[in-house]
Scaffold this active site. Sequence first.
Site, PDB file in Angstrom:
ATOM      1  N   THR A  14       0.768  -1.282  -0.017  1.00  0.00           N
ATOM      2  CA  THR A  14       0.014   0.182  -0.007  1.00  0.00           C
ATOM      3  C   THR A  14       0.761   1.304  -0.071  1.00  0.00           C
ATOM      4  O   THR A  14       0.406   2.406   0.211  1.00  0.00           O
ATOM      5  CB  THR A  14      -0.935  -0.015   1.147  1.00  0.00           C
ATOM      6  OG1 THR A  14      -0.115  -0.194   2.342  1.00  0.00           O
ATOM      7  CG2 THR A  14      -2.017  -1.177   1.208  1.00  0.00           C
ATOM      8  N   GLY A  15       2.247   1.209  -0.097  1.00  0.00           N
ATOM      9  CA  GLY A  15       3.074   2.338  -0.337  1.00  0.00           C
ATOM     10  C   GLY A  15       3.162   2.758  -1.623  1.00  0.00           C
ATOM     11  O   GLY A  15       2.540   2.356  -2.392  1.00  0.00           O
ATOM     12  N   TYR A  16       3.981   3.661  -1.617  1.00  0.00           N
ATOM     13  CA  TYR A  16       4.248   4.541  -3.100  1.00  0.00           C
ATOM     14  C   TYR A  16       4.533   3.639  -4.189  1.00  0.00           C
ATOM     15  O   TYR A  16       3.897   3.443  -5.103  1.00  0.00           O
ATOM     16  CB  TYR A  16       5.025   5.661  -2.796  1.00  0.00           C
ATOM     17  CG  TYR A  16       5.432   6.112  -4.133  1.00  0.00           C
ATOM     18  CD1 TYR A  16       4.327   7.202  -4.646  1.00  0.00           C
ATOM     19  CD2 TYR A  16       6.528   6.030  -4.915  1.00  0.00           C
ATOM     20  CE1 TYR A  16       4.715   7.943  -5.769  1.00  0.00           C
ATOM     21  CE2 TYR A  16       6.704   6.990  -5.936  1.00  0.00           C
ATOM     22  CZ  TYR A  16       5.731   7.632  -6.540  1.00  0.00           C
ATOM     23  OH  TYR A  16       6.031   8.521  -7.792  1.00  0.00           O
ATOM     24  N   LYS A 137      20.622  -1.201   3.248  1.00  0.00           N
ATOM     25  CA  LYS A 137      20.298  -2.515   1.813  1.00  0.00           C
ATOM     26  C   LYS A 137      21.236  -3.282   1.591  1.00  0.00           C
ATOM     27  O   LYS A 137      20.735  -4.443   1.345  1.00  0.00           O
ATOM     28  CB  LYS A 137      20.029  -1.475   0.796  1.00  0.00           C
ATOM     29  CG  LYS A 137      18.727  -0.795   0.791  1.00  0.00           C
ATOM     30  CD  LYS A 137      18.294   0.171  -0.443  1.00  0.00           C
ATOM     31  CE  LYS A 137      16.971   0.738  -0.098  1.00  0.00           C
ATOM     32  NZ  LYS A 137      16.512   1.579  -1.394  1.00  0.00           N
ATOM     33  N   PHE A 159      12.563   6.856  -9.639  1.00  0.00           N
ATOM     34  CA  PHE A 159      11.070   7.035  -9.865  1.00  0.00           C
ATOM     35  C   PHE A 159      10.746   8.074 -10.625  1.00  0.00           C
ATOM     36  O   PHE A 159      11.178   9.362 -10.026  1.00  0.00           O
ATOM     37  CB  PHE A 159      10.363   6.768  -8.541  1.00  0.00           C
ATOM     38  CG  PHE A 159      10.481   5.712  -7.794  1.00  0.00           C
ATOM     39  CD1 PHE A 159      10.960   4.456  -8.368  1.00  0.00           C
ATOM     40  CD2 PHE A 159      10.374   5.482  -6.511  1.00  0.00           C
ATOM     41  CE1 PHE A 159      11.200   3.187  -7.657  1.00  0.00           C
ATOM     42  CE2 PHE A 159      10.468   4.588  -5.666  1.00  0.00           C
ATOM     43  CZ  PHE A 159      10.899   3.276  -6.397  1.00  0.00           C
ATOM     44  N   PRO A 263      18.503  13.331   1.903  1.00  0.00           N
ATOM     45  CA  PRO A 263      18.063  13.642   0.455  1.00  0.00           C
ATOM     46  C   PRO A 263      19.264  14.402  -0.226  1.00  0.00           C
ATOM     47  O   PRO A 263      19.353  14.226  -1.496  1.00  0.00           O
ATOM     48  CB  PRO A 263      16.850  14.726   0.701  1.00  0.00           C
ATOM     49  CG  PRO A 263      16.202  14.101   1.892  1.00  0.00           C
ATOM     50  CD  PRO A 263      17.396  13.582   2.691  1.00  0.00           C
TER      51      PRO A 263
END
Length: 320
Positions: A14-16, A137, A159, A263
Amino acid sequence: MESKKNRILVFGGTGYIGRYMVKASISLGYPTLVYTRPLNSQTPPSKTQLCEEFNSMGVTLIQQLQGELEHDQIVRAIKQVDIVICTLAYPQVLEQLKIIDAIKVAGNIKRFLPSDFGVEEDRIKPLPPFQAFLDKKRKIRREIEANGIPFTFVSASCFGAYFANYLLRPYAKVKDIAVYGNGETKAVLNYEEDVAMYTIKVANDPRTCNRIVVYRPSKNIMTQNELISLWEHKTGQNFHKTFVSEEELVKLSQTLSPPENIPVSILHSIFVKGDLMNFELGEYDLEASQLYPDYNYKSVDQLLDIFLVDPPAPASAAFA
């Protein structure tokens, strides 16, 4: 390919990016399950609506018990499927250790795709805040390999809708656009629907077992300056570029508090150092658009047309 369709379980569905994976899986005909937090009075209406949409599409929702991922419930869910895809967001990356433990116990999984979908973390050395991000990761990758779990590692690059929105700010009606570095570094922007479609394809492809797949479609490789020029052509506007130097980004990565320092470190990695394109694909690497030449992915040019008519889905949690 198997005559019987593999059953696919998505964590973070249900995430992006997860919602795109679920819809791609269903559209390609795979029985699809989503492991999700229980719906209650505190659930945002948007998530409730998405789960209702999933139900109408034939998705099976497995609502986790209250609290964190619970071992026995994960094992039961995994025993129902053939392939596990994880799209958990960055703060939950190490939660995948619980999924790995459950896969080991279940003993039936043909393929596990962990939550990568960004840069190729085994081949780059970014600024420390992003390095720490990627170390988690890498830890997941090494655990998967050490336990002999069949895998596919995906490097999906940027993305596309998220980064086009971030870089161009098309709905803010801005006249000034920030450019990181000199704007001439090549990056890769892939539309989220295509990232999902490629991922479902590679998850079910015998050629990609225990391999790394990089998503580098030729039409989606471009510089920031090329992206801005394309947007100017489509809108008929001329934008003023404000250049943010490498030195400024490095300083911000050192002075901003976590997680705000991540970021800017990602921007440095992608748009200054060029980490998406800085390595050649090796003998054991695979590239998605070459694996599936008949799939018509959306180019950056076509992606920008979406911004002219209809805003893409919210992307507040997609920076990683």
